[in-house]
Each structure stands twice: as structure tokens, then as C-alpha cells.
Write a protein that holds these residues in place. Structure first.
Motif, short mmCIF file in Angstrom:
data_model
loop_
_atom_site.label_atom_id
_atom_site.label_comp_id
_atom_site.label_asym_id
_atom_site.label_seq_id
_atom_site.Cartn_x
_atom_site.Cartn_y
_atom_site.Cartn_z
N GLY A 197 -12.78 -49.82 -73.63
CA GLY A 197 -13.27 -51.08 -73.12
C GLY A 197 -14.79 -51.15 -73.16
O GLY A 197 -15.44 -50.44 -73.93
N GLU A 198 -15.34 -52.02 -72.32
CA GLU A 198 -16.79 -52.19 -72.23
C GLU A 198 -17.19 -52.29 -70.77
O GLU A 198 -16.38 -52.60 -69.90
CB GLU A 198 -17.23 -53.46 -72.96
N ARG A 199 -18.47 -52.01 -70.52
CA ARG A 199 -19.03 -52.31 -69.20
C ARG A 199 -20.50 -52.62 -69.33
O ARG A 199 -21.16 -52.23 -70.30
CB ARG A 199 -18.76 -51.19 -68.21
N LYS A 200 -21.00 -53.30 -68.31
CA LYS A 200 -22.38 -53.76 -68.33
C LYS A 200 -23.31 -52.63 -67.92
O LYS A 200 -23.08 -51.95 -66.92
CB LYS A 200 -22.55 -54.95 -67.40
N ARG A 205 -26.54 -55.66 -70.63
CA ARG A 205 -25.79 -55.78 -71.87
C ARG A 205 -24.51 -54.94 -71.79
O ARG A 205 -24.49 -53.86 -71.21
CB ARG A 205 -26.63 -55.31 -73.05
N PHE A 206 -23.46 -55.47 -72.38
CA PHE A 206 -22.20 -54.74 -72.42
C PHE A 206 -22.23 -53.72 -73.55
O PHE A 206 -22.80 -53.98 -74.62
CB PHE A 206 -21.03 -55.69 -72.63
N GLU A 207 -21.65 -52.56 -73.32
CA GLU A 207 -21.55 -51.55 -74.36
C GLU A 207 -20.21 -50.84 -74.25
O GLU A 207 -19.57 -50.86 -73.20
CB GLU A 207 -22.70 -50.54 -74.26
N PRO A 208 -19.76 -50.22 -75.36
CA PRO A 208 -18.45 -49.57 -75.35
C PRO A 208 -18.38 -48.42 -74.35
O PRO A 208 -19.36 -47.71 -74.11
CB PRO A 208 -18.31 -49.05 -76.78
N VAL A 209 -17.21 -48.26 -73.77
CA VAL A 209 -16.91 -47.14 -72.89
C VAL A 209 -15.91 -46.24 -73.62
O VAL A 209 -14.94 -46.72 -74.20
CB VAL A 209 -16.29 -47.61 -71.56
N TYR A 210 -16.18 -44.94 -73.60
CA TYR A 210 -15.30 -43.97 -74.26
C TYR A 210 -14.71 -43.03 -73.23
O TYR A 210 -15.38 -42.64 -72.26
CB TYR A 210 -16.09 -43.18 -75.30
N SER A 211 -13.46 -42.67 -73.44
CA SER A 211 -12.77 -41.78 -72.51
C SER A 211 -12.24 -40.57 -73.25
O SER A 211 -11.75 -40.68 -74.39
CB SER A 211 -11.60 -42.53 -71.85
N PHE A 212 -12.32 -39.40 -72.63
CA PHE A 212 -11.73 -38.20 -73.20
C PHE A 212 -10.21 -38.23 -72.98
O PHE A 212 -9.73 -38.62 -71.91
CB PHE A 212 -12.30 -36.95 -72.53
N ARG A 213 -9.48 -37.82 -73.99
CA ARG A 213 -8.01 -37.77 -73.90
C ARG A 213 -7.63 -36.48 -73.18
O ARG A 213 -7.29 -35.47 -73.79
CB ARG A 213 -7.39 -37.85 -75.29
N ARG A 214 -7.68 -36.54 -71.87
CA ARG A 214 -7.38 -35.35 -71.06
C ARG A 214 -5.91 -35.40 -70.64
O ARG A 214 -5.56 -36.02 -69.62
CB ARG A 214 -8.29 -35.28 -69.83
#
Length: 312
Positions: A197-200, A205-214
Motif C-alpha cells: 500500500g501507501e502512506r503519507k 506525499r504518499f509513498e509505497p509501503v513494503y512489508s517483509f514476508r514473515r
């Protein structure tokens, strides 16, 4: 016992290029034919079909992936390692990186290095305390950590290093691009870092959010996991006959951290010992802290791939 920061980090050398899919087998074959190939950049450019900066980047990646090392006997050039030969040699287990477990092994080599550790890999896989990140958040942490370590890296240098890390696991492959020429690298296939997703940010400004596949990862077989446990043990605790569950699950550079495995999954792997090869350790469960005790056995790459074929 959680280990401290690595003694020497590498923040550059990749020339801002993530490793591409066909590069490592190509570099290995070139080195087997001529160990001095990377010592003559114009010739390497012709032989490898790459530009000067890409040739330098390829030399960097083939070394940090553990496939080649400086040739101390010659005093110059590179020689392929036993790991590289077992993987990519004429009788190698996976000469063209077609096996997903090979990708996990390469990820392990890049992320668990001690001397000459790749800063982004070590920091984000082993020391980043959150399940998610944005580029802005990670870059800010890079700047603070670099200063804490006594470096004076510019934001541009650290940003390029971070972008190489992100590109290594996220990629940008187009369906119209041939695999040989793809800008994506092999580690993208692991889906270890995922956009969620994204967050401000602070600037609005909005930017991509990355998550580790834990999560538990069945493609990391028992033999592959044990191979990495023993590798971690030998390099980080060579004189110790026992380690704790926490060492394997939570210590920087450990299998649990590098593979982003939940602690319950690590514990279950340690407790399960009927794998068809001599156990390299025994595990003693405990309500407080489980303990591993080293045996005389080890785990070879041959056993890693033999188990995979048996499970297929």
C-alpha cells in the motif's frame, strides 16, 4: 546472545546496479575460463557483453554472493569458490539458477555475510525493528546508523545503496522483456519484500509501503535450513558447542532473521529431526530457552539438493 554490528560494511561497489538474472552463471563461466577476466575491463566488456560499470558491478556481485574470491596465490584475479563450483560447475547442482532453493542460498550468502557485510542487507533483514518500511523511513535510518558508525556517507550514496536493495527484491520486470535482458534479479522470485500500500510521509506525499514476508516458508527445506544453521554457527560461534533458540531465530545474520521466519516455525524446525541425513545438532526443548548441541555431522549442498529431489 545477540551479536553486535558487523566489523566492516560495504555501502558501494555495485555501481548502483542490482544483480541481474543471467549475470552470476555468466560470471562463473568466464572466471573458469580466465581467472583474470575482471582484471582487464576492456576485454571483460567484450567477453561479457556489458558496459564498464556493469562489469564492475558483476565482479562485485559474484564475490558477495560467495561464488568467487580474491586469488591470494596469484596475487590478482578471482578464483571460484567451493560453493560456486558445487552450484554452477559442470556437475553443479543448479547451473542456471532454475531451482528456488538456489535463490534462497544466494539470499543467505548476501544477507548473512560477516566481514564485508552488505549494509542494507544486514541492517534491513537483521536489525530493522518493524514489519514494514518506506524508502524515506529506511533512508533516514541509514543516515543515522552511518553517522553512528563513524561514516560520512552522503544521502545520495546511501540512497543508491538502498535502491539497489529494493530493486533486488522488488524488481520491475515487464512481460515484454526477455529474461536475459530483464532488469529484475533472481531474488525477486522469493517475494520476500512485498508492496502493501501507501502512506503519507513527513512532506505530505504518499509513498509505497513494503512489508517483509514473515511467515513459515515450506520451500526452505529442512536440509537447506540446517545447512544455513551450521554455516551461521561455524562463522559466528566457531568455538561453542551449544547455541540457544534465540541465537538461531533472532540474532543478526541468523537463519530466522535472514529468512524472516516466525520464532514458532524456527522452533518447530529444530524439534523435527527425521530428515534422512545425520543430524548436525540435537535440540533440547525448554520452557525458558531451548538449546542446540553440535554433533560431528554437517550438511552438504549435495544433501540439500538430494532432499529437494526426494520431496519433489
Amino acid at each position: 546472545m545477540l551479536t553486535s554490528a558487523r566489523p566492516h560494511y560495504r555501502f558501494s561497489g555495485h555501481e548502483s546496479f542490482a544483480c541481474r538474472y543471467a549475470w552470476l552463471p555468466k560470471a562463473y563461466r568466464a572466471l573458469r575460463n580466465d581467472p583474470l577476466i575482471f582484471s582487464d575491463e576492456p576485454r571483460a566488456m567484450v567477453e561479457l557483453g556489458l558496459g564498464k560499470n556493469m562489469v564492475r558491478s558483476l565482479r562485485f556481485w559474484v564475490e558477495v554472493a560467495g561464488l568467487a574470491e580474491a586469488d591470494a596465490e596469484r596475487g590478482r584475479g578471482l578464483r571460484t569458490t567451493a560453493f560456486g563450483d558445487a552450484l554452477l560447475g559442470e556437475e553443479g547442482a543448479d547451473r542456471y539458477l532454475e531451482d528456488r532453493r538456489t535463490l534462497w542460498l544466494l539470499h543467505w550468502k548476501l544477507s548473512s555475510r560477516d566481514e564485508g557485510a552488505l549494509f542494507a542487507w544486514d541492517f534491513l533483514f537483521s536489525r530493522w525493528p518493524y514489519p514494514e518500511l518506506t524508502r524515506t523511513e529506511a533512508l533516514g535510518a541509514f543516515m543515522r546508523e552511518s553517522e553512528k558508525l563513524g561514516h560520512d556517507h552522503s544521502q545520495v550514496t546511501l540512497g543508491q545503496h538502498l535502491d539497489v536493495f529494493l530493486h533486488s527484491y522488488l524488481g520491475a520486470r515487464s512481460g515484454k522483456t526477455a529474461l536475459e535482458d530483464s532488469l529484475d534479479g533472481p531474488l525477486v522470485e522469493l517475494e520476500l519484500l512485498q508492496p502493501v500500500g501507501e502512506r503519507k510521509g513527513e512532506g505530505g506525499r504518499f509513498e509505497p509501503v513494503y512489508s517483509f514476508r514473515r511467515e513459515p516458508k515450506g520451500e526452505i527445506t529442512a536440509a537447506l535450513f540446517d545447512y544455513c544453521v551450521i554455516d551461521f554457527w561455524q562463522r559466528n560461534h566457531p568455538g561453542e558447542n551449544s547455541l540457544t533458540l534465540r541465537d538461531i531465530a533472532m540474532a543478526p545474520g541468523s537463519p530466522g532473521q535472514v529468512f524472516k521466519l516466525p520464532e514458532d516455525d524456527v522452533r518447530a524446525r529444530l524439534e523435527s529431526r527425521d530428515h534422512g541425513y545425520p543430524a548436525p545438532y540435537t535440540y533440547q526443548p525448554s520452557a525458558v530457552q531451548g538449546l542446540l548441541f553440535r554433533t560431528s555431522a554437517t550438511v552438504s549442498l549435495e544433501q540439500v539438493y538430494a532432499q529437494e529431489l526426494a520431496d519433489a
